[in-house]
Design a protein around this motif. Structure first.
Motif, PDB file in Angstrom:
ATOM      1  N   HIS A   3       0.831  -1.215   0.000  1.00  0.00           N
ATOM      2  CA  HIS A   3       0.000   0.000   0.000  1.00  0.00           C
ATOM      3  C   HIS A   3       0.870   1.272   0.000  1.00  0.00           C
ATOM      4  O   HIS A   3       0.530   2.267  -0.654  1.00  0.00           O
ATOM      5  CB  HIS A   3      -0.879  -0.050   1.252  1.00  0.00           C
ATOM      6  CG  HIS A   3      -1.802   1.095   1.428  1.00  0.00           C
ATOM      7  ND1 HIS A   3      -2.995   1.206   0.756  1.00  0.00           N
ATOM      8  CD2 HIS A   3      -1.718   2.199   2.224  1.00  0.00           C
ATOM      9  CE1 HIS A   3      -3.612   2.314   1.129  1.00  0.00           C
ATOM     10  NE2 HIS A   3      -2.855   2.949   2.017  1.00  0.00           N
TER      11      HIS A   3
ATOM     12  N   ASP B  15      -6.766   6.996   0.157  1.00  0.00           N
ATOM     13  CA  ASP B  15      -6.686   5.586  -0.223  1.00  0.00           C
ATOM     14  C   ASP B  15      -7.522   5.327  -1.470  1.00  0.00           C
ATOM     15  O   ASP B  15      -8.682   5.732  -1.546  1.00  0.00           O
ATOM     16  CB  ASP B  15      -7.182   4.710   0.928  1.00  0.00           C
ATOM     17  CG  ASP B  15      -6.162   4.653   2.049  1.00  0.00           C
ATOM     18  OD1 ASP B  15      -5.015   5.078   1.827  1.00  0.00           O
ATOM     19  OD2 ASP B  15      -6.511   4.170   3.140  1.00  0.00           O
TER      20      ASP B  15
ATOM     21  N   HIS C  44       0.970   4.686  -2.473  1.00  0.00           N
ATOM     22  CA  HIS C  44       0.938   6.122  -2.140  1.00  0.00           C
ATOM     23  C   HIS C  44       2.148   6.850  -2.748  1.00  0.00           C
ATOM     24  O   HIS C  44       2.018   7.939  -3.293  1.00  0.00           O
ATOM     25  CB  HIS C  44       0.961   6.327  -0.624  1.00  0.00           C
ATOM     26  CG  HIS C  44      -0.397   6.244   0.022  1.00  0.00           C
ATOM     27  ND1 HIS C  44      -1.472   6.972  -0.409  1.00  0.00           N
ATOM     28  CD2 HIS C  44      -0.841   5.522   1.087  1.00  0.00           C
ATOM     29  CE1 HIS C  44      -2.533   6.717   0.356  1.00  0.00           C
ATOM     30  NE2 HIS C  44      -2.174   5.832   1.267  1.00  0.00           N
TER      31      HIS C  44
HETATM   32 ZN    ZN Z   1      -3.205   4.898   2.744  1.00  0.00          ZN
END
Ligand code: ZN
Ligand code: KG4
Length: 356
Positions: free
Chosen positions: A116, A324, A120
């Motif tokens: 993850h 997100d 980003h």
């Molecule tokens: Zn995040």
């Protein structure tokens, strides 16, 4: 515009409280659907893992269908599936991983595990699908080494990006993340959850010098961060403020402006030192939910200017890519870094997955 030769990826992210699915092609985002759970978690003032798991399970099928539909893609056209395996909330990650496995098996597509945080970090490389908002791709021959800033609700890190896939963590938070700090401070003055964007709006009408927040970790030469002292300072300030003043709308705006300035001053102080220690840096990349904040972007640009460096600050092309979302996971897969292709029985959630 996408290059039709580039592989089509279905990307899925359920790491925290947003159920997201996207279709990417090369660096181009063909669709990016996010089903937010913010309303569900508001009453807890944070993300409640079992509630998140249930909501992901309820939303995932429709979210993936919407992503495919918006991209005008049928599953057979896909080259691969990419899914976030960590870091994040274990029960939440589990839903995305199991769905991705099933989907990949059903349509006989390879499945790739993505970090993850790499999503980003690389979100600045995403390009829009439409002709009208066409933006030039950063020139990957000239941007490295880059200094990456991942500033979100769960993470705050400075990363030296030597090349795509070659990362070195320069500094990380020792306690709370920057977004988490803003959320906790916002909660103290009843701004709801998450509070970062609301604080930004209120701060525009407040005085950032009304309350002087402390500057943490100045005694250390490293690039680590610490936000919990700012949170405590905010709580103590409110505890010694008269009830009448706490009802005063202008006081709340001044408080928000000062708290935001305090959080950013700490980030900028360490950022400036990281820039000075790494004169080889050719660009700065900003990702994560807090990257949506215009004041932060402005201050980062002015800090870069003050160091006499003529290097660009790269930011995601839309605010949706800061928070997100699954498009950043497809983009990370396209970067073709050190991702491992797993067979379905090897894919494990990794809530504390490390990066760099
Ligand atoms: Zn995040
Ligand atoms: O990246 P993200 O969606 O989730 C994590 O991976 O943590 O980041 C969410 C964080 C929250 O703390 C939220 O308050 C913050 O990003 N945020 C902002 C803004 N928009 C979202 N913080 C400051 N200014 C904003 N405009």
């Amino acid at each position: 515009m996408p290059n039709n030769q580039d592989p089509l990826i279905l990307a899925i992210d359920t790491s925290c409280d947003d159920t997201s699915a996207a279709v990417t092609q090369g660096w181009v985002v063909r669709s990016n659907v996010v089903a937010s759970q913010a309303q569900l978690h508001k009453k807890y003032g944070g993300v409640f893992p079992t509630v998140a798991k249930l909501a992901h399970a309820q939303n995932i099928t429709a979210t993936v269908s919407a992503a495919l539909q918006q991209a005008r893609i049928n599953p057979e056209q896909l080259s691969a599936v990419a899914v976030t395996i960590g870091p994040g909330l274990a029960p939440a990650l589990e839903v995305g991983i199991r769905f991705a496995e099933q989907f990949a098996q059903q349509h006989t597509k390879p499945l790739t595990a993505i970090n993850h945080l790499e999503g980003h970090l690389l979100s600045v490389l995403a390009r829009p699908n439409s002709r009208t908002t066409a933006q030039a791709q950063p020139n990957l021959d000239t941007v490295f080494p880059a200094l990456g800033l991942i500033i979100s609700g769960g993470h705050s890190q400075f990363v030296l990006i030597k090349q795509l896939g070659t990362y070195q963590i320069l500094g990380t938070t020792l306690d709370d993340a920057a977004g988490e700090c803003l959320d906790k401070i916002g909660r103290m003055v009843n701004l709801g959850y998450p509070a970062g964007a609301t604080i930004e709006i209120l701060a525009q009408q407040g005085n950032p010098e009304a309350i002087e927040f402390p500057l943490p970790l100045t005694h250390r030469k490293d690039f680590d961060l610490s936000f919990s002292g700012l949170k405590t300072f905010a709580r103590n300030t409110l505890a010694t403020t008269s009830p009448k003043k706490l009802q005063d709308a202008q006081f709340i705006k001044d408080f928000c402006a000062s708290a935001q300035a305090g959080v950013f001053r700490h980030l900028l102080y360490k950022f400036e030192r990281a820039l000075a220690a790494h004169p080889e840096i050719h660009s700065v990349w900003l990702g994560g939910g807090v990257a949506a904040n215009m004041q932060l972007r402005k201050k980062l640009r002015s800090t870069i200017r003050q160091t006499n460096k003529k290097i660009p600050l790269l930011t995601p092309y839309s605010k949706k890519l800061c928070a997100d979302n699954a498009a950043m996971i497809g983009v990370a897969m396209n970067a073709n870094t050190q991702n491992t292709v797993y067979t379905s029985d090897q894919l494990q959630r990794q809530p504390r997955l490390k990066f760099g």
